[in-house]
Design a protein around this motif. Structure first.
Motif, PDB file in Angstrom:
ATOM      1  N   VAL A 175      32.637  39.992  28.994  1.00 40.60           N
ATOM      2  CA  VAL A 175      34.098  40.056  29.241  1.00 40.60           C
ATOM      3  C   VAL A 175      34.205  40.973  30.710  1.00 40.60           C
ATOM      4  O   VAL A 175      33.112  41.952  30.850  1.00 40.60           O
ATOM      5  CB  VAL A 175      34.909  41.034  28.194  1.00 40.60           C
ATOM      6  CG1 VAL A 175      36.586  41.210  29.043  1.00 40.60           C
ATOM      7  CG2 VAL A 175      34.865  40.357  26.953  1.00 40.60           C
ATOM      8  N   GLY A 176      34.505  40.327  31.853  1.00 34.51           N
ATOM      9  CA  GLY A 176      34.625  40.708  33.107  1.00 34.51           C
ATOM     10  C   GLY A 176      35.660  40.636  33.917  1.00 34.51           C
ATOM     11  O   GLY A 176      36.622  39.976  33.564  1.00 34.51           O
ATOM     12  N   PRO A 177      35.752  40.824  35.052  1.00 34.97           N
ATOM     13  CA  PRO A 177      36.711  40.625  36.042  1.00 34.97           C
ATOM     14  C   PRO A 177      36.941  39.010  36.434  1.00 34.97           C
ATOM     15  O   PRO A 177      35.757  38.338  36.225  1.00 34.97           O
ATOM     16  CB  PRO A 177      36.327  41.260  37.442  1.00 34.97           C
ATOM     17  CG  PRO A 177      34.698  41.448  37.466  1.00 34.97           C
ATOM     18  CD  PRO A 177      34.603  41.633  35.822  1.00 34.97           C
ATOM     19  N   THR A 178      38.166  38.552  36.606  1.00 32.78           N
ATOM     20  CA  THR A 178      38.316  36.952  37.071  1.00 32.78           C
ATOM     21  C   THR A 178      37.302  36.614  38.048  1.00 32.78           C
ATOM     22  O   THR A 178      37.097  35.485  37.464  1.00 32.78           O
ATOM     23  CB  THR A 178      39.822  37.049  37.279  1.00 32.78           C
ATOM     24  OG1 THR A 178      40.089  37.912  38.346  1.00 32.78           O
ATOM     25  CG2 THR A 178      40.385  37.463  36.269  1.00 32.78           C
ATOM     26  N   ARG A 179      36.878  37.258  39.016  1.00 32.54           N
ATOM     27  CA  ARG A 179      36.235  36.655  39.837  1.00 32.54           C
ATOM     28  C   ARG A 179      34.612  36.359  39.367  1.00 32.54           C
ATOM     29  O   ARG A 179      33.921  35.192  39.994  1.00 32.54           O
ATOM     30  CB  ARG A 179      35.582  37.681  41.054  1.00 32.54           C
ATOM     31  CG  ARG A 179      34.866  38.985  40.579  1.00 32.54           C
ATOM     32  CD  ARG A 179      34.511  39.924  41.814  1.00 32.54           C
ATOM     33  NE  ARG A 179      33.809  40.942  41.410  1.00 32.54           N
ATOM     34  CZ  ARG A 179      34.479  41.893  41.022  1.00 32.54           C
ATOM     35  NH1 ARG A 179      35.629  42.181  40.912  1.00 32.54           N
ATOM     36  NH2 ARG A 179      33.552  43.032  40.390  1.00 32.54           N
ATOM     37  N   GLU A 180      34.308  36.785  37.972  1.00 30.16           N
ATOM     38  CA  GLU A 180      33.301  35.982  37.534  1.00 30.16           C
ATOM     39  C   GLU A 180      33.362  34.641  37.251  1.00 30.16           C
ATOM     40  O   GLU A 180      32.595  34.067  36.615  1.00 30.16           O
ATOM     41  CB  GLU A 180      32.783  36.999  36.440  1.00 30.16           C
ATOM     42  CG  GLU A 180      32.465  38.436  37.098  1.00 30.16           C
ATOM     43  CD  GLU A 180      31.708  39.306  35.707  1.00 30.16           C
ATOM     44  OE1 GLU A 180      31.538  38.792  34.654  1.00 30.16           O
ATOM     45  OE2 GLU A 180      31.166  40.397  36.102  1.00 30.16           O
ATOM     46  N   GLY A 181      34.431  34.280  37.234  1.00 27.32           N
ATOM     47  CA  GLY A 181      35.171  32.764  36.671  1.00 27.32           C
ATOM     48  C   GLY A 181      34.415  31.766  37.429  1.00 27.32           C
ATOM     49  O   GLY A 181      34.451  30.516  37.362  1.00 27.32           O
TER      50      GLY A 181
ATOM     51  N   ASP B 276      43.809  37.092  43.352  1.00 22.30           N
ATOM     52  CA  ASP B 276      44.101  38.217  42.560  1.00 22.30           C
ATOM     53  C   ASP B 276      45.349  38.131  41.405  1.00 22.30           C
ATOM     54  O   ASP B 276      46.175  38.049  41.694  1.00 22.30           O
ATOM     55  CB  ASP B 276      44.444  39.715  43.562  1.00 22.30           C
ATOM     56  CG  ASP B 276      44.578  40.851  43.275  1.00 22.30           C
ATOM     57  OD1 ASP B 276      44.305  41.022  41.735  1.00 22.30           O
ATOM     58  OD2 ASP B 276      44.860  41.914  43.703  1.00 22.30           O
ATOM     59  N   PRO B 277      44.850  38.396  40.110  1.00 24.70           N
ATOM     60  CA  PRO B 277      46.000  38.222  39.135  1.00 24.70           C
ATOM     61  C   PRO B 277      47.111  39.184  39.378  1.00 24.70           C
ATOM     62  O   PRO B 277      48.162  38.787  38.912  1.00 24.70           O
ATOM     63  CB  PRO B 277      45.200  38.295  37.938  1.00 24.70           C
ATOM     64  CG  PRO B 277      43.810  38.382  38.212  1.00 24.70           C
ATOM     65  CD  PRO B 277      43.454  38.544  39.656  1.00 24.70           C
TER      66      PRO B 277
ATOM     67  N   GLU C 178      46.552  43.052  32.782  1.00 29.25           N
ATOM     68  CA  GLU C 178      45.297  43.250  33.367  1.00 29.25           C
ATOM     69  C   GLU C 178      44.618  41.551  32.973  1.00 29.25           C
ATOM     70  O   GLU C 178      44.977  41.367  31.699  1.00 29.25           O
ATOM     71  CB  GLU C 178      44.620  44.133  32.554  1.00 29.25           C
ATOM     72  CG  GLU C 178      43.011  43.939  32.842  1.00 29.25           C
ATOM     73  CD  GLU C 178      42.126  44.892  32.111  1.00 29.25           C
ATOM     74  OE1 GLU C 178      41.031  45.003  32.591  1.00 29.25           O
ATOM     75  OE2 GLU C 178      42.553  45.696  31.019  1.00 29.25           O
ATOM     76  N   ILE C 179      44.185  40.864  33.684  1.00 32.44           N
ATOM     77  CA  ILE C 179      43.702  39.623  33.506  1.00 32.44           C
ATOM     78  C   ILE C 179      41.945  39.785  33.490  1.00 32.44           C
ATOM     79  O   ILE C 179      41.359  40.181  34.281  1.00 32.44           O
ATOM     80  CB  ILE C 179      44.290  38.477  34.595  1.00 32.44           C
ATOM     81  CG1 ILE C 179      45.837  38.571  34.668  1.00 32.44           C
ATOM     82  CG2 ILE C 179      43.702  37.231  34.184  1.00 32.44           C
ATOM     83  CD1 ILE C 179      46.394  38.009  33.210  1.00 32.44           C
ATOM     84  N   VAL C 180      41.564  39.114  32.532  1.00 36.57           N
ATOM     85  CA  VAL C 180      40.076  39.171  32.357  1.00 36.57           C
ATOM     86  C   VAL C 180      39.264  37.635  32.317  1.00 36.57           C
ATOM     87  O   VAL C 180      39.832  36.917  31.768  1.00 36.57           O
ATOM     88  CB  VAL C 180      39.241  40.174  31.149  1.00 36.57           C
ATOM     89  CG1 VAL C 180      39.869  41.520  31.553  1.00 36.57           C
ATOM     90  CG2 VAL C 180      40.003  39.396  29.812  1.00 36.57           C
TER      91      VAL C 180
END
Length: 94
Positions: free
Chosen positions: A47-53, A60-61, A68-70
Protein backbone atom coordinates in the motif's frame (compact mmCIF):
# COMPACT_ATOMS: atom_id res chain seq x y z
CA UNK A 1 2.48 -18.95 -18.03
CA UNK A 2 0.34 -21.96 -17.17
CA UNK A 3 -2.33 -22.78 -19.73
CA UNK A 4 -6.04 -22.80 -18.89
CA UNK A 5 -7.35 -26.34 -19.27
CA UNK A 6 -10.83 -27.91 -18.99
CA UNK A 7 -9.98 -28.47 -15.29
CA UNK A 8 -9.24 -24.77 -14.66
CA UNK A 9 -10.89 -21.41 -15.19
CA UNK A 10 -9.56 -17.87 -15.08
CA UNK A 11 -10.49 -15.78 -12.05
CA UNK A 12 -8.38 -12.91 -13.36
CA UNK A 13 -5.49 -12.57 -15.78
CA UNK A 14 -3.04 -13.92 -13.18
CA UNK A 15 -5.28 -16.21 -11.09
CA UNK A 16 -6.84 -19.55 -12.01
CA UNK A 17 -9.51 -21.57 -10.24
CA UNK A 18 -8.86 -25.31 -10.26
CA UNK A 19 -11.59 -27.92 -10.74
CA UNK A 20 -11.75 -28.58 -6.99
CA UNK A 21 -12.29 -24.87 -6.29
CA UNK A 22 -8.80 -24.00 -5.06
CA UNK A 23 -6.97 -21.03 -6.55
CA UNK A 24 -3.50 -20.89 -8.09
CA UNK A 25 -1.18 -18.32 -9.60
CA UNK A 26 -1.44 -18.56 -13.38
CA UNK A 27 2.33 -18.10 -13.68
CA UNK A 28 3.95 -20.34 -11.05
CA UNK A 29 1.01 -22.56 -9.97
CA UNK A 30 1.52 -21.53 -6.31
CA UNK A 31 -1.59 -22.32 -4.24
CA UNK A 32 -3.44 -19.15 -3.27
CA UNK A 33 -5.55 -18.98 -0.12
CA UNK A 34 -9.24 -18.24 -0.04
CA UNK A 35 -11.90 -18.00 -2.70
CA UNK A 36 -12.30 -15.76 -5.76
CA UNK A 37 -13.92 -13.13 -3.51
CA UNK A 38 -11.54 -13.39 -0.52
CA UNK A 39 -8.04 -14.22 -1.79
CA UNK A 40 -6.93 -10.57 -2.05
CA UNK A 41 -7.24 -10.15 1.71
CA UNK A 42 -4.95 -13.16 2.23
CA UNK A 43 -2.02 -12.56 -0.15
CA UNK A 44 0.94 -10.17 0.33
CA UNK A 45 0.18 -6.58 -0.63
CA UNK A 46 1.84 -3.21 -0.88
CA UNK A 47 0.00 0.00 0.00
CA UNK A 48 1.49 3.33 -1.02
CA UNK A 49 0.76 6.76 -2.46
CA UNK A 50 -1.17 6.93 -5.74
CA UNK A 51 1.93 8.11 -7.65
CA UNK A 52 3.25 4.53 -7.33
CA UNK A 53 0.48 3.51 -9.75
CA UNK A 54 2.62 4.68 -12.67
CA UNK A 55 2.78 7.62 -15.04
CA UNK A 56 -0.92 7.48 -15.94
CA UNK A 57 -1.93 8.16 -12.31
CA UNK A 58 -0.78 11.75 -12.13
CA UNK A 59 -3.54 13.85 -10.55
CA UNK A 60 -3.41 14.72 -6.87
CA UNK A 61 -6.49 12.98 -5.42
CA UNK A 62 -6.85 15.72 -2.78
CA UNK A 63 -7.92 18.10 -5.56
CA UNK A 64 -11.00 15.96 -6.20
CA UNK A 65 -11.90 14.14 -2.99
CA UNK A 66 -11.53 14.67 0.75
CA UNK A 67 -10.76 11.02 1.50
CA UNK A 68 -7.22 9.66 1.53
CA UNK A 69 -6.60 7.72 -1.71
CA UNK A 70 -3.99 4.94 -1.89
CA UNK A 71 -2.37 2.61 -4.41
CA UNK A 72 -2.66 -1.11 -3.58
CA UNK A 73 -0.89 -3.97 -5.30
CA UNK A 74 -1.46 -7.62 -4.38
CA UNK A 75 1.18 -10.31 -5.07
CA UNK A 76 1.51 -14.05 -5.52
CA UNK A 77 3.37 -15.37 -2.44
CA UNK A 78 5.29 -17.79 -4.69
CA UNK A 79 6.66 -15.64 -7.51
CA UNK A 80 5.54 -12.10 -6.57
CA UNK A 81 3.70 -11.54 -9.83
CA UNK A 82 1.19 -8.73 -9.34
CA UNK A 83 -2.24 -10.36 -9.08
CA UNK A 84 -4.29 -7.19 -8.81
CA UNK A 85 -3.67 -3.44 -8.66
CA UNK A 86 -6.07 -0.70 -7.57
CA UNK A 87 -6.27 2.97 -6.63
CA UNK A 88 -8.92 3.29 -3.92
CA UNK A 89 -9.93 5.23 -0.80
CA UNK A 90 -7.74 4.08 2.09
CA UNK A 91 -10.89 3.26 4.04
CA UNK A 92 -12.14 0.79 1.38
CA UNK A 93 -11.86 -2.78 2.69
CA UNK A 94 -9.57 -5.22 0.94
Amino acid sequence: MAETTPQTARVGFNVRARAGGSLACAHCEHDLPGTPTTYLSQVPRHVGPTREGGPMVFADPAVYVDAEIVFRQYYCPGCYTALHTEVVPASEPV
